[in-house]
Design a protein around this motif. Structure first.
Motif, PDB file in Angstrom:
ATOM      1  N   LEU A 157       0.813  -1.369  -0.052  1.00  0.00           N
ATOM      2  CA  LEU A 157      -0.011   0.007  -0.110  1.00  0.00           C
ATOM      3  C   LEU A 157       0.866   1.115   0.004  1.00  0.00           C
ATOM      4  O   LEU A 157       1.793   1.124   0.777  1.00  0.00           O
ATOM      5  N   GLU A 158       0.365   2.241  -0.890  1.00  0.00           N
ATOM      6  CA  GLU A 158       1.025   3.886  -0.718  1.00  0.00           C
ATOM      7  C   GLU A 158       0.593   4.169   0.672  1.00  0.00           C
ATOM      8  O   GLU A 158      -0.227   4.084   1.017  1.00  0.00           O
ATOM      9  N   PRO A 159       1.833   4.807   1.429  1.00  0.00           N
ATOM     10  CA  PRO A 159       1.453   5.556   2.589  1.00  0.00           C
ATOM     11  C   PRO A 159       0.395   6.873   2.286  1.00  0.00           C
ATOM     12  O   PRO A 159      -0.055   7.181   1.462  1.00  0.00           O
ATOM     13  N   GLU A 160      -0.397   6.874   3.338  1.00  0.00           N
ATOM     14  CA  GLU A 160      -1.503   7.987   3.253  1.00  0.00           C
ATOM     15  C   GLU A 160      -0.903   9.213   3.401  1.00  0.00           C
ATOM     16  O   GLU A 160      -1.373  10.331   2.815  1.00  0.00           O
ATOM     17  N   THR A 161       0.208   9.524   3.892  1.00  0.00           N
ATOM     18  CA  THR A 161       1.161  10.810   3.850  1.00  0.00           C
ATOM     19  C   THR A 161       2.391  10.691   3.488  1.00  0.00           C
ATOM     20  O   THR A 161       3.162   9.768   3.906  1.00  0.00           O
ATOM     21  N   ALA A 162       2.756  11.394   2.495  1.00  0.00           N
ATOM     22  CA  ALA A 162       4.161  11.268   1.679  1.00  0.00           C
ATOM     23  C   ALA A 162       5.095  12.341   2.371  1.00  0.00           C
ATOM     24  O   ALA A 162       5.796  13.008   1.843  1.00  0.00           O
ATOM     25  N   ASP A 163       5.394  12.099   3.504  1.00  0.00           N
ATOM     26  CA  ASP A 163       6.403  12.866   4.490  1.00  0.00           C
ATOM     27  C   ASP A 163       7.685  12.196   4.464  1.00  0.00           C
ATOM     28  O   ASP A 163       8.646  12.798   5.237  1.00  0.00           O
ATOM     29  N   LEU A 164       7.734  10.910   4.182  1.00  0.00           N
ATOM     30  CA  LEU A 164       9.022  10.226   4.570  1.00  0.00           C
ATOM     31  C   LEU A 164       9.433   9.580   3.125  1.00  0.00           C
ATOM     32  O   LEU A 164       8.527   9.696   1.989  1.00  0.00           O
ATOM     33  N   GLU A 165      10.541   8.921   2.873  1.00  0.00           N
ATOM     34  CA  GLU A 165      11.012   8.313   1.791  1.00  0.00           C
ATOM     35  C   GLU A 165       9.984   7.064   1.361  1.00  0.00           C
ATOM     36  O   GLU A 165       9.506   6.490   2.455  1.00  0.00           O
ATOM     37  N   PRO A 166       9.960   6.862   0.211  1.00  0.00           N
ATOM     38  CA  PRO A 166       8.917   5.755  -0.125  1.00  0.00           C
ATOM     39  C   PRO A 166       9.536   4.433   0.178  1.00  0.00           C
ATOM     40  O   PRO A 166      10.626   4.525   0.463  1.00  0.00           O
ATOM     41  N   THR A 167       8.937   3.301   0.177  1.00  0.00           N
ATOM     42  CA  THR A 167       9.300   1.845   0.369  1.00  0.00           C
ATOM     43  C   THR A 167      10.416   1.597  -0.603  1.00  0.00           C
ATOM     44  O   THR A 167      10.425   1.929  -1.889  1.00  0.00           O
ATOM     45  N   ASP A 168      11.145   0.737  -0.292  1.00  0.00           N
ATOM     46  CA  ASP A 168      12.331   0.156  -1.356  1.00  0.00           C
ATOM     47  C   ASP A 168      12.071  -1.195  -1.704  1.00  0.00           C
ATOM     48  O   ASP A 168      12.824  -1.879  -1.976  1.00  0.00           O
ATOM     49  N   GLY A 169      10.721  -1.570  -1.359  1.00  0.00           N
ATOM     50  CA  GLY A 169      10.292  -2.890  -1.517  1.00  0.00           C
ATOM     51  C   GLY A 169      10.088  -3.847  -0.440  1.00  0.00           C
ATOM     52  O   GLY A 169      10.677  -3.505   0.550  1.00  0.00           O
ATOM     53  N   ALA A 170       9.519  -5.039  -0.640  1.00  0.00           N
ATOM     54  CA  ALA A 170       9.211  -6.055   0.283  1.00  0.00           C
ATOM     55  C   ALA A 170       9.089  -7.391  -0.277  1.00  0.00           C
ATOM     56  O   ALA A 170       8.765  -7.348  -1.625  1.00  0.00           O
ATOM     57  N   THR A 171       9.349  -8.308   0.548  1.00  0.00           N
ATOM     58  CA  THR A 171       8.961  -9.719  -0.226  1.00  0.00           C
ATOM     59  C   THR A 171       8.339 -10.561   0.707  1.00  0.00           C
ATOM     60  O   THR A 171       8.370 -10.284   1.929  1.00  0.00           O
ATOM     61  N   LEU A 172       7.300 -11.357  -0.074  1.00  0.00           N
ATOM     62  CA  LEU A 172       6.268 -12.047   0.554  1.00  0.00           C
ATOM     63  C   LEU A 172       6.912 -13.541   0.721  1.00  0.00           C
ATOM     64  O   LEU A 172       7.302 -14.078  -0.419  1.00  0.00           O
ATOM     65  N   VAL A 173       6.733 -14.111   1.635  1.00  0.00           N
ATOM     66  CA  VAL A 173       7.120 -15.486   1.792  1.00  0.00           C
ATOM     67  C   VAL A 173       6.283 -16.386   2.475  1.00  0.00           C
ATOM     68  O   VAL A 173       5.859 -15.989   3.658  1.00  0.00           O
ATOM     69  N   ALA A 174       6.007 -17.346   1.970  1.00  0.00           N
ATOM     70  CA  ALA A 174       4.897 -18.613   2.349  1.00  0.00           C
ATOM     71  C   ALA A 174       5.751 -19.915   2.533  1.00  0.00           C
ATOM     72  O   ALA A 174       6.515 -20.260   1.956  1.00  0.00           O
ATOM     73  N   SER A 175       5.437 -20.616   3.806  1.00  0.00           N
ATOM     74  CA  SER A 175       5.966 -21.732   4.171  1.00  0.00           C
ATOM     75  C   SER A 175       5.063 -22.699   5.045  1.00  0.00           C
ATOM     76  O   SER A 175       4.015 -21.956   5.429  1.00  0.00           O
ATOM     77  N   VAL A 176       5.118 -23.926   4.782  1.00  0.00           N
ATOM     78  CA  VAL A 176       4.449 -24.928   5.225  1.00  0.00           C
ATOM     79  C   VAL A 176       5.251 -25.615   6.121  1.00  0.00           C
ATOM     80  O   VAL A 176       6.368 -26.282   5.863  1.00  0.00           O
ATOM     81  N   ASP A 177       4.699 -26.108   7.346  1.00  0.00           N
ATOM     82  CA  ASP A 177       5.447 -27.097   8.510  1.00  0.00           C
ATOM     83  C   ASP A 177       4.236 -27.927   8.923  1.00  0.00           C
ATOM     84  O   ASP A 177       3.243 -27.905   9.556  1.00  0.00           O
TER      85      ASP A 177
END
Length: 836
Positions: A212-232
């Motif tokens: 999601l984009e931030p609701e207020t653009a007072d900080l630097e934007p995201t540099d990305g993230a990763t989704l990881v799914a695992s099963v145990d």
């Protein structure tokens, strides 16, 4: 982009091969993770994604500024908004929004108005504009914007500053991004959630993932993230999915879980930040574990806004306005006597989605929520701002898309794409179409089907006030005919687009075609909708087609309250016992005695958008309406157009008492003989305080509804005195009702009305009426405001009910584009004549 591991995980899933397991009901339903927090065994979310920096009250506008245009010495500079708005255009500033330059407050002036003024500002959906007398752009840090709602929304994305009570309530929610609202799980990186689940045969994990984009653009934007799914499964965690996520982009990702078929496992969805966790608002839309199957049960709700059944050839209209629907309905059940509970979209939609009164919204389950918890993918593609997140209409849908006033073609395209993407899962899709709603914008090729040249009294893109004025003018008959011709042309265009969906439905699909309300074409002297409870606004079409449904024309009286329990039953889900509507599935299947089993139908109505409170009931063929102390009775069996009011002839008098009882039963509200206090011409810099002395005391009192939010009032009582206060600065005249505690008639001679405005006071005793013969018990005027007391039928609101809010500052521009907000109400709108 997806990582190599994610691509490998997706390869067997991209084609979504269906599995032949027989009936889908023979296997376990999909597990909707966002709807099953009870299966959660652990949840970890960060305190904030802002590095400890609290969301600011004042936002520095960084720029860069570009020179948009220069004209007559005024230069317009534009830059990206430092906030996210929920609307498209703004004639007035969103409530609370301010802009300062060099410490001085600038004035707002819409950029769409003629004559832009220097030293002002305006906004679009994504940009801020300054209109300055200098050709030099603002310097960095010179401009500051405040918008409390954006700050509040940004706080809500961070656990530390959100006002929710638990990590679970923070994570399990809906989120909005670029016209889409998704139900799912918010996991700002780094975070993780683990569920204990049983993997079905050939199981798959699917999720729409993004940042999601931030609701207020007072900080630097995201540099990305990763989704990881695992099963145990107890032998160690196995990573099954890894996907790199981008801000503002939601993409479907899947993983094959077939190796654990039939086994109970722990499934973990984790988010990992890039070099910095700042602004990493990862959101997982509708994560699900399911088995792809052929011919999964599917319900498609074709919801046409503002559709009168008597303008459809299916219901006997002389023009062929909707031939595709008529042809499709030959194999469907066509209901010939269906009623809405309200004459405008918001209360009607809340009622049919819950099978309850509109004010119950938020306290009772909705159709999409029930099906979502039962494993159904759900979606709504809507085109009316009243169905948007600003009016709390998005939260229970897995996917909810809103665009104000779209044409049918792109809406149908979106719905077909979603249905195709979810064809291997049980699903519910609601397609809402706005084409019969003002301002008509059917393609040019359709306009000359019935409409001739536009009368000069009507502007292009005319709204309610334009049509009302033209309809009363010198050439009113021509203008009224043109408006109806354009409406019919819009239906013909709409029908061609609906045909595209109908051609793509499967024999196993349940398809429901309906509307929320009708439209008045001067039937009772008015135009459009929201203002009366006559049949032209409450009668709606209802057509149902699907497996095991017998084609028929059904005359049994039904209500839109019946929609939710009927859809659930047709999908073999049990309707809730608390639902007010009836399950029509036995009738649709042609079961013997089904029509008789429905019993007596008392269908209540009310909740208008404009004017005084109005309430009514349809009891068999008898219809009763009440508003502002005036009752009306009609017999629709011989007078379907409501032309002959039967109280005036005396024929309706014997039915009034029983019809009031029927209304109380249908509305499930107490109905009283009551007193109403109502001021006129209220706008003032001072509060208006009114006290009414009632001999014998007051049993109860309440403030009437005003969905337009043009008035604000409160009421209190003690002993024999009730005090009502109308807040300064509001132009509207919200009603206040009270019920005497003692004998009603005995209290009337002793009524004393006291009006206060500032230091001025006036007292009026019973019998003192400035307008004799107007049915008031007493009335008086003070400083330009007249206050009147009269006897009325009062419908008491339920305790704790949610008031209808038909106005929203952030979406005012969209409401204005649809004609719901105007600077001045059309003449006579509050009290439309009872006869044409």
């Amino acid at each position: 982009m997806l990582s190599a591991l994610a691509l490998l995980a997706l390869l067997p899933a991209c084609s979504r091969p269906a599995v032949d397991l027989g009936r889908w009901e023979d296997g376990p339903p999909p597990t909707m993770l966002a709807w099953q927090p009870e299966a959660l065994i652990s949840l970890q979310v960060p305190q904030d994604s802002r590095g400890g920096v609290e969301p600011p009250e004042a936002l520095t506008v960084r720029g860069p500024w570009i020179l948009l245009r220069s004209s007559e010495g005024i230069h317009t500079f534009e830059t990206k908004l430092p906030i996210r708005l929920r609307s498209l255009f703004f004639i007035h500033p969103p409530e609370g929004m301010t802009v300062e330059a060099q410490g001085e407050a600038l004035r707002f002036r819409s950029g769409d108005r003629v004559g832009v003024v220097a030293g002002t500002w305006s906004v679009t959906a994504r940009t801020l504009r300054l209109h300055l007398a200098t050709d030099t752009p603002p310097t960095a840090g010179e401009v500051v914007m405040r918008y409390p709602l954006a700050t509040e929304r940004e706080r809500g994305l961070n656990r530390r500053w959100s006002d929710v009570g638990s990590d679970r309530a923070f994570a399990f929610r809906s989120a909005w991004q670029d016209a889409f609202s998704r139900h799912g799980v918010l996991l700002p990186a780094p975070a993780q959630a683990t569920w204990r689940v049983r993997i079905p045969p050939h199981g798959r994990l699917a999720v729409d993932a993004g940042i999601l984009e931030p609701e207020t653009a007072d900080l630097e934007p995201t540099d990305g993230a990763t989704l990881v799914a695992s099963v145990d499964d107890g032998t160690g965690a196995v990573r099954v999915l890894e996907a790199d996520l981008s801000p503002g982009v939601f993409a479907p990702v899947q993983a094959n879980l077939g190796r654990w078929s039939g086994r109970e496992v722990s499934l973990t969805l984790a988010t990992e930040p890039g070099p910095s966790p700042r602004s990493d608002y990862v959101f997982l839309g509708e994560p699900v574990i399911y088995t792809p199957v052929r011919d999964a049960p599917r319900a498609i709700l074709l919801f046409v806004d503002t559709l009168r059944p008597d303008h459809m050839d299916l219901y006997g209209y002389e023009r062929v306005t909707m031939p595709a629907i008529t042809a499709w309905a030959r194999d469907a059940a066509v209901f010939e006597d269906t009623h809405s509970v309200a004459p405008w979209t918001l209360p009607s939609s809340r009622a049919f989605l819950t099978s309850d009164a509109p004010e119950a919204w938020g306290t009772v389950p909705t159709l999409p929520a029930i099906l979502g918890k039962g494993g159904y993918a759900t979606s709504a593609f809507v085109g009316n701002v009243y169905l948007s997140a600003n009016f709390d209409m998005d939260g229970d849908w897995g996917t909810h898309f809103v665009e104000n006033w779209p044409r049918a073609e792109p809406q149908v395209d979106r719905a077909l794409a979603w249905l195709e993407a979810h064809e291997d899962r049980p699903s519910l899709c609601m397609v809402h179409l706005m084409d019969p709603h003002l301002p008509y914008k059917e393609p040019v090729a359709y306009r000359d089907l019935w409409a001739g040249e536009r009368p000069p009294s009507l502007r292009e893109g005319f709204l309610r006030s334009d049509a009302l004025s033209a309809g009363r003018g010198r050439h009113g008959k021509v203008a009224r005919a043109y408006v109806q011709d354009r409406y019919d042309s819009s239906l013909r265009y709409l029908d061609d687009q609906l045909a595209r969906i109908l051609e793509r439905t499967r024999p196993t699909d349940t398809v429901v075609f309906f509307s929320d309300h009708g439209e008045e074409f001067w039937d009772h002297g008015g135009f459009e909708h929201g203002h009366t409870l006559y049949e032209e606004l409450l009668a709606v079409p209802l057509v149902v087609r699907g497996p095991r449904i017998r084609p028929a024309r059904l005359t049994a009286p039904v209500s839109l309250l019946d929609l939710a329990p009927t859809v659930l039953s047709l999908l073999r889900q049990a309707p809730l016992a608390s639902m007010r509507g009836r399950d029509l599935a036995p009738l649709l299947r042609g079961e013997p005695g089904a029509a008789e089993a429905l019993g007596l139908r008392r269908i209540g109505a009310g909740w208008p958008l404009y004017g005084d409170e109005q309430w009514g009931v349809l009891d068999g063929s008898w219809k009763y309406l009440t508003s502002a102390g005036t009752d009306s009775v009609y017999d629709l069996s011989r007078d379907p157009g409501e032309r002959e009011e039967l109280l005036a002839t005396g024929e309706g008098l014997p039915h009034v008492a029983s019809l009031r009882e029927a209304m109380a039963d249908a509305l499930r509200r107490p109905v009283h003989r009551a007193l109403r206090i109502r001021p006129d011409h209220l706008r003032s810099p001072e509060n208006l305080v009114v006290t009414l002395a009632v001999p014998g005391g007051v049993r109860t009192a309440w403030v009437g509804q005003d969905a337009t939010m043009k008035s604000e009032a409160r009421v209190s009582w003690e002993g024999e005195r009730v005090t009502a206060v109308w807040s300064a600065g509001f132009p509207g005249t919200r009603e206040v009702f009270l019920v005497p505690a003692g004998d009603f008639d005995a209290a009337l001679p002793g009524l004393v009305l006291t009006i206060r405005r500032g230091d001025d006071v006036r007292e009026i005793s019973a019998g003192e009426d400035e307008r004799p013969g107007d049915d008031n018990l007493l009335s008086g005027r003070l400083k330009g405001t007249r206050v009147a007391v009269r006897e009325v039928v009062g419908v008491e609101p339920p305790a704790g009910g949610l008031a209808l809010k038909g106005w929203d500052a952030e979406t005012e521009g969209a409401l204005r584009a649809l004609g719901y907000v105007e600077d001045e109400p059309p003449e006579g709108e509050d009290t439309p004549p009872s006869e044409p």
